[in-house]
Write a protein that holds these residues in place. Structure first.
Motif, mmCIF file in Angstrom:
data_model
loop_
_atom_site.group_PDB
_atom_site.id
_atom_site.type_symbol
_atom_site.label_atom_id
_atom_site.label_comp_id
_atom_site.label_asym_id
_atom_site.label_seq_id
_atom_site.Cartn_x
_atom_site.Cartn_y
_atom_site.Cartn_z
ATOM 1 N N SER A 1 58.195 48.173 18.513
ATOM 2 C CA SER A 1 57.772 48.056 19.907
ATOM 3 C C SER A 1 56.288 47.769 19.911
ATOM 4 O O SER A 1 55.571 48.106 18.973
ATOM 5 C CB SER A 1 58.090 49.329 20.700
ATOM 6 N N SER A 2 55.839 47.113 20.969
ATOM 7 C CA SER A 2 54.421 46.775 21.037
ATOM 8 C C SER A 2 53.943 46.761 22.474
ATOM 9 O O SER A 2 54.719 46.614 23.413
ATOM 10 C CB SER A 2 54.159 45.415 20.391
ATOM 11 N N ILE A 3 52.642 46.944 22.602
ATOM 12 C CA ILE A 3 51.958 46.809 23.885
ATOM 13 C C ILE A 3 50.988 45.653 23.700
ATOM 14 O O ILE A 3 50.058 45.732 22.902
ATOM 15 C CB ILE A 3 51.219 48.087 24.282
ATOM 16 N N THR B 1 51.865 44.147 28.807
ATOM 17 C CA THR B 1 53.317 44.048 28.766
ATOM 18 C C THR B 1 53.847 44.743 27.516
ATOM 19 O O THR B 1 53.201 44.763 26.472
ATOM 20 C CB THR B 1 53.797 42.585 28.781
ATOM 21 N N ARG B 2 55.026 45.305 27.658
ATOM 22 C CA ARG B 2 55.660 46.020 26.555
ATOM 23 C C ARG B 2 56.875 45.242 26.083
ATOM 24 O O ARG B 2 57.644 44.736 26.893
ATOM 25 C CB ARG B 2 56.081 47.415 26.987
#
Length: 75
Positions: free
Chosen positions: A46-48, A53-54
């Motif tokens: 997962s990333s920001i 935005t995720r």
């Protein structure tokens, strides 16, 4: 007197660092979380992004690594 001055200076430094960390500007860091299963293989991520935005895929687990990157300012 010196001890009080040193204590006040230390507290002021801690407060300044706290404000700097709590309020990153538009060029603040992005984050990437990589999740691993019991075999040590990647099970998800997962990333920001820099714009907030995720994104995510796979399965999050308790075993993970975190990476950060600095976002370039928009021209």
């Amino acid at each position: 007197m010196r001890k009080k001055f040193a204590l006040a200076l230390g507290l002021a430094a801690i407060a300044a660092v706290g404000v700097a960390i709590a309020a990153p500007g538009p060029t603040g860091p992005g984050e990437i979380y990589t999740y691993y299963n019991t075999d040590g293989s990647v099970s998800g991520q997962s990333s920001i992004q820099c714009d907030g935005t995720r994104t995510a895929w796979g399965r999050p687990t308790k075993d993970y690594g975190v990476g950060y990157y600095i976002c370039d300012p928009e021209p």
